[in-house]
Design a protein around this motif. Structure first.
Motif, PDB file in Angstrom:
ATOM      1  N   THR A   1       0.835  -1.212   0.000  1.00 45.23           N
ATOM      2  CA  THR A   1       0.000   0.000   0.000  1.00 45.23           C
ATOM      3  C   THR A   1       0.864   1.255   0.000  1.00 45.23           C
ATOM      4  OG1 THR A   1      -1.541  -1.257   1.357  1.00 45.23           O
ATOM      5  CG2 THR A   1      -1.970   1.096   1.121  1.00 45.23           C
ATOM      6  N   VAL A   2       1.823   1.298   0.939  1.00 40.43           N
ATOM      7  CA  VAL A   2       2.666   2.492   1.025  1.00 40.43           C
ATOM      8  C   VAL A   2       3.439   2.682  -0.273  1.00 40.43           C
ATOM      9  CG1 VAL A   2       4.591   3.592   2.234  1.00 40.43           C
ATOM     10  CG2 VAL A   2       2.866   2.341   3.532  1.00 40.43           C
ATOM     11  N   GLN A   3       3.928   1.581  -0.826  1.00 40.71           N
ATOM     12  CA  GLN A   3       4.707   1.675  -2.051  1.00 40.71           C
ATOM     13  C   GLN A   3       3.862   2.220  -3.206  1.00 40.71           C
ATOM     14  OE1 GLN A   3       6.752  -2.008  -2.854  1.00 40.71           O
ATOM     15  NE2 GLN A   3       8.130  -0.988  -4.264  1.00 40.71           N
ATOM     16  N   THR A   4       2.627   1.714  -3.326  1.00 41.29           N
ATOM     17  CA  THR A   4       1.765   2.173  -4.412  1.00 41.29           C
ATOM     18  C   THR A   4       1.440   3.652  -4.265  1.00 41.29           C
ATOM     19  OG1 THR A   4       0.792  -0.015  -4.556  1.00 41.29           O
ATOM     20  CG2 THR A   4      -0.424   1.778  -5.576  1.00 41.29           C
ATOM     21  N   VAL A   5       1.045   4.051  -3.042  1.00 44.16           N
ATOM     22  CA  VAL A   5       0.643   5.443  -2.848  1.00 44.16           C
ATOM     23  C   VAL A   5       1.813   6.399  -3.062  1.00 44.16           C
ATOM     24  CG1 VAL A   5      -0.161   7.096  -1.115  1.00 44.16           C
ATOM     25  CG2 VAL A   5      -1.305   4.906  -1.370  1.00 44.16           C
ATOM     26  N   THR A   6       3.013   6.007  -2.613  1.00 41.04           N
ATOM     27  CA  THR A   6       4.148   6.913  -2.792  1.00 41.04           C
ATOM     28  C   THR A   6       4.639   6.912  -4.240  1.00 41.04           C
ATOM     29  OG1 THR A   6       5.586   5.150  -1.995  1.00 41.04           O
ATOM     30  CG2 THR A   6       5.025   6.880  -0.434  1.00 41.04           C
ATOM     31  N   PHE A   7       4.369   5.819  -4.968  1.00 37.81           N
ATOM     32  CA  PHE A   7       4.855   5.735  -6.352  1.00 37.81           C
ATOM     33  C   PHE A   7       3.941   6.476  -7.330  1.00 37.81           C
ATOM     34  CE2 PHE A   7       4.931   3.543 -10.499  1.00 37.81           C
ATOM     35  CZ  PHE A   7       6.254   3.754 -10.835  1.00 37.81           C
ATOM     36  N   LEU A   8       2.632   6.465  -7.035  1.00 39.99           N
ATOM     37  CA  LEU A   8       1.663   7.016  -7.982  1.00 39.99           C
ATOM     38  C   LEU A   8       2.013   8.407  -8.540  1.00 39.99           C
ATOM     39  CD1 LEU A   8      -1.946   5.947  -6.944  1.00 39.99           C
ATOM     40  CD2 LEU A   8      -0.677   5.347  -9.005  1.00 39.99           C
ATOM     41  N   PRO A   9       2.411   9.373  -7.689  1.00 40.78           N
ATOM     42  CA  PRO A   9       2.673  10.711  -8.244  1.00 40.78           C
ATOM     43  C   PRO A   9       3.749  10.722  -9.328  1.00 40.78           C
ATOM     44  CG  PRO A   9       2.567  10.820  -5.871  1.00 40.78           C
ATOM     45  CD  PRO A   9       2.550   9.364  -6.229  1.00 40.78           C
ATOM     46  N   TYR A  10       4.605   9.704  -9.336  1.00 42.57           N
ATOM     47  CA  TYR A  10       5.621   9.642 -10.388  1.00 42.57           C
ATOM     48  C   TYR A  10       4.955   9.531 -11.759  1.00 42.57           C
ATOM     49  CZ  TYR A  10       9.243   7.700 -13.393  1.00 42.57           C
ATOM     50  OH  TYR A  10      10.094   7.463 -14.439  1.00 42.57           O
ATOM     51  N   LEU A  11       3.789   8.885 -11.786  1.00 46.37           N
ATOM     52  CA  LEU A  11       3.079   8.694 -13.056  1.00 46.37           C
ATOM     53  C   LEU A  11       2.312   9.935 -13.488  1.00 46.37           C
ATOM     54  CD1 LEU A  11       1.544   5.165 -12.456  1.00 46.37           C
ATOM     55  CD2 LEU A  11       3.641   5.724 -13.677  1.00 46.37           C
ATOM     56  N   PHE A  12       2.052  10.841 -12.533  1.00 49.26           N
ATOM     57  CA  PHE A  12       1.246  12.012 -12.855  1.00 49.26           C
ATOM     58  C   PHE A  12       2.105  13.070 -13.529  1.00 49.26           C
ATOM     59  CE2 PHE A  12      -1.397  10.965  -8.804  1.00 49.26           C
ATOM     60  CZ  PHE A  12      -1.906   9.852  -9.438  1.00 49.26           C
ATOM     61  N   SER A  13       1.477  13.815 -14.426  1.00 48.13           N
ATOM     62  CA  SER A  13       2.223  14.888 -15.096  1.00 48.13           C
ATOM     63  C   SER A  13       2.420  16.050 -14.121  1.00 48.13           C
ATOM     64  CB  SER A  13       1.438  15.382 -16.303  1.00 48.13           C
ATOM     65  OG  SER A  13       0.240  15.982 -15.874  1.00 48.13           O
TER      66      SER A  13
ATOM     67  N   TRP B   1       7.967  15.192  -3.575  1.00 47.23           N
ATOM     68  CA  TRP B   1       6.651  14.547  -3.469  1.00 47.23           C
ATOM     69  C   TRP B   1       6.377  13.694  -4.707  1.00 47.23           C
ATOM     70  CZ3 TRP B   1       1.613  14.606  -5.597  1.00 47.23           C
ATOM     71  CH2 TRP B   1       0.603  14.139  -4.744  1.00 47.23           C
TER      72      TRP B   1
ATOM     73  N   TYR C   1       9.335   6.844  -6.686  1.00 47.07           N
ATOM     74  CA  TYR C   1       9.983   6.185  -7.824  1.00 47.07           C
ATOM     75  C   TYR C   1      11.384   5.741  -7.451  1.00 47.07           C
ATOM     76  CZ  TYR C   1      12.680   6.234 -12.208  1.00 47.07           C
ATOM     77  OH  TYR C   1      13.540   5.953 -13.234  1.00 47.07           O
TER      78      TYR C   1
END
Lengths: 294, 304
Positions: B115-127, B176, B181
């Motif tokens: 969970t922590v990994q997914t939530v912290t990784f997600l913003p890397y995908l956002f523009s 952030w 990533y």
């Protein structure tokens, strides 16, 4: 295993002390909160009524659920058109990109190919001339080719990346050459060897590159703002950029309230999150290969 | 295959013919790079030596553009801003990524880890339009952060009108977006460590904290080096973030050199100035990459 078992009997378990563990949990909680609270805020505001979203305060749950913001931004800010543009450009661009870069990657693993090293260097060199640094001449080039304000321009600029080619090459290197050799003895052509042996054996790599390339194209901002001025061709990032400035000052005639702006943000990340859930499995391998020793 | 006493050139020709189908497969990519990478590069270098004119052919003026560029206070400020924000960001992001990776590695619970990994990784995908849009709102006068300050009885902060806040805001939002990533990549290097190494250290009496210092951190070092090297070429390439998040009051502190190029070249049509600025950035990027490569004694990877 036996050794580990014995060690467990003799020594305390090999982990942090309770206090250190608590501190570690606290640290992770801090990280997690910093990441998730702004996201929750955005989500809550996007479902809030217009007036509430303009009030100061900590909004982590809408006082009253509404999709007004979504309706406003989808129709009035023309997000539907931008969503279509982004989808079209990203899907077509990614498909062509994957085809071209996997073919090029296949060429680079041919052991006895004359000039193979030169070709690799050439592609490596393109990584060092990033599009953003040649922005002005890219504008001039697009003008010369008649690509300003066109879908073709949005698709063609940044279509192929040397990065994907080198990643594909690395995946192909792990395909046993004997398989290709035996197919060639059976008189299979190069395209056949490529499509029926190399591609199927590199599906995880293909999946992660496809995902990363799609994300890159979906998020592209610099080239689009340079070559597009017709609002009908705006991509999602371009509209989001406008909105980020629109909520900034309340003086604008076309004021878009925060609930609509946040709705636009949510809409533009939904496809990425959906794709991520599918690509997650392959992604770590792809990212690791890209950034560490391959 | 029978080797006949042919001249080497005709042997090469035969091999080229043998590989004709293979060459055809890489041809589209080569044509693409020729048009969209190499041609713009050369065109840019030529334009940087010319004076643009509305009519007629451009005039060759040697290094005059470069001279006026180096006297341009805005350019020098933008270059410094980019260097400052770019290099601090890189170091901060790798550091927070390391902390997060080590911290996650000590967790037993797989679900929490994921969970922590997914939530912290997600913003890397956002523009940056998304991340910038989020934080411009969250840090705005009526936003989340000022709401929290209100609740704590503290004064509100005007993040985008006080110049001193400009760079911290850019560095924070960068971390952030990117830390998760870096954490994923660094965690991959930790997961690869043989558990017996830790076990052996444990038997020898090393505490878990010592094991982190003596095993985990050194094992991350090769990945850290690679990330530094790859990141170094991007230090001067900050554009999207400042295009979205820069506001007039803080622009002098955060405006990047790519933003300068975009504004001068595309918005004001000062082609000579913008292309010479791009050439300077390109040269500086090469120098930085070379210096980091030297310093880290890089041993080779994907890019060799």
């Amino acid at each position: 295993m036996i050794k580990a078992g014995r060690a467990h009997n003799l020594l305390p378990r090999n982990q942090l002390s309770p206090l250190q563990k608590a501190l570690n949990w606290l640290l992770l909680l801090l990280f997690f909160a910093t990441m998730i609270i702004p996201m929750l805020n955005v989500l809550a505001v996007s479902f809030s009524p217009r007036l509430q979203s303009m009030q100061p305060g900590v909004i982590l749950w809408p006082s009253q659920w509404t999709v007004n913001g979504y309706q406003t931004v989808w129709t009035r800010a023309n997000l539907s058109r931008a969503f279509f543009n982004s989808s079209l450009v990203s899907l077509v661009g990614t498909a062509v990109q994957i085809l071209l870069s996997s073919m090029a990657g296949y060429v680079l693993v041919q052991k006895n190919l004359p000039f193979r090293r030169a070709l690799s260097l050439l592609i490596l060199f393109t990584l060092m001339i990033p599009g953003d640094l040649t922005l002005i001449s890219i504008y001039a080039l697009n003008k010369q080719l008649g690509l300003l304000n066109s879908y073709q321009g949005l698709i063609l600029n940044g279509l192929v990346s040397g990065f994907s080619i080198l990643l594909m090459r690395n995946y192909f290197q792990s395909v046993p050459e004997s398989l290709a050799e035996s197919a060639r003895i059976d008189k299979a052509g190069e395209l056949r060897v490529f499509a029926s042996i190399y591609l199927p054996l590199s599906l995880p790599g293909l999946a992660s590159i496809t995902f990363l390339e799609f994300v890159g194209k979906w998020n592209a901002l610099m080239i689009p703002v340079t070559i597009i001025s017709d609002p009908g061709l705006y991509t999602l990032p371009m509209v989001l950029r406008q909105l980020a400035f629109a909520t900034d000052s309340t003086s604008g005639v076309d004021y878009i309230a925060p609930n609509a702006q946040m709705a636009a943000i949510v809409i533009s990340v939904i496809p990425l999150i959906i794709l991520y859930t599918f690509a997650q499995r392959f992604l770590i391998g792809g990212l690791t290969l890209g950034a560490t020793k391959g | 295959m029978q080797i006949s006493p042919r001249r080497p050139s005709s042997l090469l020709r035969r091999r080229l013919r043998q590989y004709r189908a293979i060459y055809l497969m890489i041809l589209p990519v080569l044509v693409y790079f020729l048009i969209f990478s190499f041609y713009p590069l050369i065109l840019g270098l030529v334009q940087s030596l010319q004076k643009e004119r509305l009519l007629g052919t451009p005039q060759f003026i040697g290094l005059a553009n470069y001279q006026s560029l180096l006297r341009d206070r805005n350019f020098l400020q933008a270059l410094w801003n980019s260097l400052y924000i770019g290099s601090f960001s890189l170091v901060i992001n790798i550091f927070t990524g390391m902390v997060l990776a080590v911290s996650l590695n000590e967790l037993r619970s797989r679900a929490v880890k994921a969970t922590v990994q997914t939530v912290t990784f997600l913003p890397y995908l956002f523009s940056w339009t998304v991340v910038g849009g989020v934080w411009v709102y969250v840090l705005s006068h009526n936003g989340l952060v000022n709401g929290m300050l209100d609740a704590l009885g503290l004064d509100r902060i005007s993040f985008f009108t006080v110049p001193a806040w400009g760079r911290p805001v850019m560095l924070f939002t960068n971390a952030w977006k990117q830390s998760g990533y870096f954490a994923v990549l660094l965690l991959a290097s930790l997961v690869g460590i043989d558990p017996e190494v830790y076990e052996a250290a444990h038997i020898d009496g090393a505490s878990r904290l010592q094991q982190i210092g003596r095993i985990s951190l050194p094992m991350m070092l090769p990945t850290v080096k690679t990330l530094l090297l790859l990141g170094a070429t991007g230090v001067l390439r900050n554009f999207d973030q400042v295009l979205i998040m820069s506001r007039p009051a803080i622009k002098d502190k955060v405006g990047s050199v790519l933003l300068f190029i975009y504004e001068q070249g595309i918005l004001k049509m000062k082609i000579g100035l913008a292309t010479s600025a791009a050439a300077v950035v390109l040269a500086a990027t090469f120098l930085i990459a070379l210096a980091v490569r030297r310093a880290s004694r890089y041993e080779g990877s994907l890019y060799d």
